[in-house]
Write an enzyme that holds these catalytic residues in place. Structure first.
Site, PDB file in Angstrom:
ATOM      1  N   ASN A  62      62.088  56.690  58.735  1.00 31.92           N
ATOM      2  CA  ASN A  62      62.517  57.947  58.138  1.00 31.92           C
ATOM      3  C   ASN A  62      61.470  58.501  57.172  1.00 31.92           C
ATOM      4  O   ASN A  62      60.735  57.758  56.523  1.00 31.92           O
ATOM      5  CB  ASN A  62      63.917  57.858  57.522  1.00 31.92           C
ATOM      6  CG  ASN A  62      64.117  56.726  56.541  1.00 31.92           C
ATOM      7  OD1 ASN A  62      63.434  55.720  56.580  1.00 31.92           O
ATOM      8  ND2 ASN A  62      65.084  56.886  55.656  1.00 31.92           N
ATOM      9  N   GLU A  64      61.302  61.228  54.173  1.00 31.69           N
ATOM     10  CA  GLU A  64      62.085  62.093  53.292  1.00 31.69           C
ATOM     11  C   GLU A  64      61.199  63.125  52.606  1.00 31.69           C
ATOM     12  O   GLU A  64      59.966  63.069  52.676  1.00 31.69           O
ATOM     13  CB  GLU A  64      62.838  61.227  52.274  1.00 31.69           C
ATOM     14  CG  GLU A  64      63.834  60.317  52.987  1.00 31.69           C
ATOM     15  CD  GLU A  64      64.828  59.641  52.064  1.00 31.69           C
ATOM     16  OE1 GLU A  64      64.628  59.636  50.839  1.00 31.69           O
ATOM     17  OE2 GLU A  64      65.826  59.112  52.603  1.00 31.69           O
ATOM     18  N   CYS A  73      65.142  61.525  60.326  1.00 36.64           N
ATOM     19  CA  CYS A  73      65.604  60.153  60.556  1.00 36.64           C
ATOM     20  C   CYS A  73      64.556  59.316  61.304  1.00 36.64           C
ATOM     21  O   CYS A  73      63.783  59.834  62.127  1.00 36.64           O
ATOM     22  CB  CYS A  73      66.883  60.166  61.384  1.00 36.64           C
ATOM     23  SG  CYS A  73      68.269  60.960  60.546  1.00 36.64           S
ATOM     24  N   GLU A  75      64.895  57.062  63.730  1.00 36.22           N
ATOM     25  CA  GLU A  75      64.984  56.967  65.194  1.00 36.22           C
ATOM     26  C   GLU A  75      64.424  58.212  65.874  1.00 36.22           C
ATOM     27  O   GLU A  75      63.848  58.143  66.961  1.00 36.22           O
ATOM     28  CB  GLU A  75      66.410  56.680  65.677  1.00 36.22           C
ATOM     29  CG  GLU A  75      67.508  57.586  65.174  1.00 36.22           C
ATOM     30  CD  GLU A  75      68.105  57.121  63.858  1.00 36.22           C
ATOM     31  OE1 GLU A  75      67.357  57.003  62.870  1.00 36.22           O
ATOM     32  OE2 GLU A  75      69.333  56.911  63.813  1.00 36.22           O
ATOM     33  N   CYS A 112      73.084  58.972  63.210  1.00 37.68           N
ATOM     34  CA  CYS A 112      73.778  60.212  62.820  1.00 37.68           C
ATOM     35  C   CYS A 112      73.953  61.114  64.051  1.00 37.68           C
ATOM     36  O   CYS A 112      73.319  60.908  65.091  1.00 37.68           O
ATOM     37  CB  CYS A 112      73.000  60.936  61.724  1.00 37.68           C
ATOM     38  SG  CYS A 112      71.553  61.822  62.296  1.00 37.68           S
ATOM     39  N   CYS A 115      70.782  62.669  65.602  1.00 32.43           N
ATOM     40  CA  CYS A 115      69.971  61.729  66.393  1.00 32.43           C
ATOM     41  C   CYS A 115      70.628  61.445  67.734  1.00 32.43           C
ATOM     42  O   CYS A 115      69.951  61.276  68.752  1.00 32.43           O
ATOM     43  CB  CYS A 115      69.748  60.436  65.616  1.00 32.43           C
ATOM     44  SG  CYS A 115      68.587  60.673  64.253  1.00 32.43           S
TER      45      CYS A 115
HETATM   46  N1  THU Z   1      68.725  58.259  58.303  1.00 30.19           N
HETATM   47  C1  THU Z   1      68.093  57.803  59.408  1.00 30.19           C
HETATM   48  O1  THU Z   1      66.873  57.595  59.397  1.00 30.19           O
HETATM   49  N2  THU Z   1      68.813  57.584  60.525  1.00 30.19           N
HETATM   50  C2  THU Z   1      70.159  57.804  60.620  1.00 30.19           C
HETATM   51  O2  THU Z   1      70.714  57.668  61.705  1.00 30.19           O
HETATM   52  C3  THU Z   1      70.927  58.176  59.440  1.00 30.19           C
HETATM   53  C4  THU Z   1      70.151  58.527  58.243  1.00 30.19           C
HETATM   54  C5  THU Z   1      67.922  58.489  57.104  1.00 30.19           C
HETATM   55  C6  THU Z   1      67.778  59.926  56.714  1.00 30.19           C
HETATM   56  C7  THU Z   1      67.522  59.809  55.232  1.00 30.19           C
HETATM   57  O3  THU Z   1      66.152  59.547  55.016  1.00 30.19           O
HETATM   58  C8  THU Z   1      68.293  58.575  54.821  1.00 30.19           C
HETATM   59  O4  THU Z   1      68.516  57.846  56.016  1.00 30.19           O
HETATM   60  C9  THU Z   1      69.613  58.846  54.143  1.00 30.19           C
HETATM   61  O5  THU Z   1      70.419  59.694  54.885  1.00 30.19           O
END
Ligand code: THU
Length: 160
Positions: A62, A64, A73, A75, A112, A115
């Protein structure tokens, strides 16, 4: 009137060595990607890895941003990495791992909705199912045989 039931299945493994060699390789790459995650805001670290039919494994994690909606995200980064490097090769395995230093995550992470939609597009684009491996902090791994098990009735290009 008729009722339609949608059934979703997954397999639970107790440790990584129960997976086959290819699956272990993708899962190991996803675990290693946790170290590269850029998650200074949420501190929720996600590592991903996607293996294409040619056997190459592409990592992601991920990313940010201080402008929160721009976060992406892990994935999706892994899938897009594979898609950018091998646009015409189907993806056969996607592994996703998460770690949160504030909470022990016993149960594997579940991707999520956004994704899930992206996984669905990769399956439809190549007309090929993607095996999905999910893991949290414990050794337990969930395996799904297709993104369809995560997102039945997905929106797709047939409506456009
Ligand atoms: N996140 C992911 O990388 N994958 C997911 O399926 C859910 C959330 C990340 C996004 C963000 O950087 C952090 O987790 C919190 O939401």
């Amino acid at each position: 009137m008729k009722e339609i039931e949608v059934i979703s299945k997954f397999t639970v493994y107790n440790k990584i060595t129960e997976l086959n060699a290819e699956e272990q390789k993708v899962m190991t790459k996803a675990i290693s990607m946790l170290d590269s995650a850029y998650a200074p805001y949420s501190k929720f670290y996600v590592g991903g890895a996607a293996m294409t039919e040619s056997g190459n494994v592409y990592g992601g994690c991920n990313q940010e941003n201080a402008s929160y909606p721009l976060c992406i995200c892990g994935e999706r980064v892994a899938l897009f990495n594979a898609g950018a490097n091998e646009p015409t090769t189907p993806i056969k395995i996607l592994a996703i791992v998460c770690h949160n230093p504030k909470v022990i995550i016993e149960t594997p992470v579940s991707p999520c909705g956004a994704c899930r939609q992206v996984i669905s597009e990769f399956e439809l684009r190549h007309n090929s199912k993607i095996k999905i491996l999910l893991k949290g902090d414990s050794d337990i791994i969930y395996k799904l045989n297709s993104g369809q098990d995560l997102l039945p009735m997905s929106f797709n290009s047939s409506y456009l």
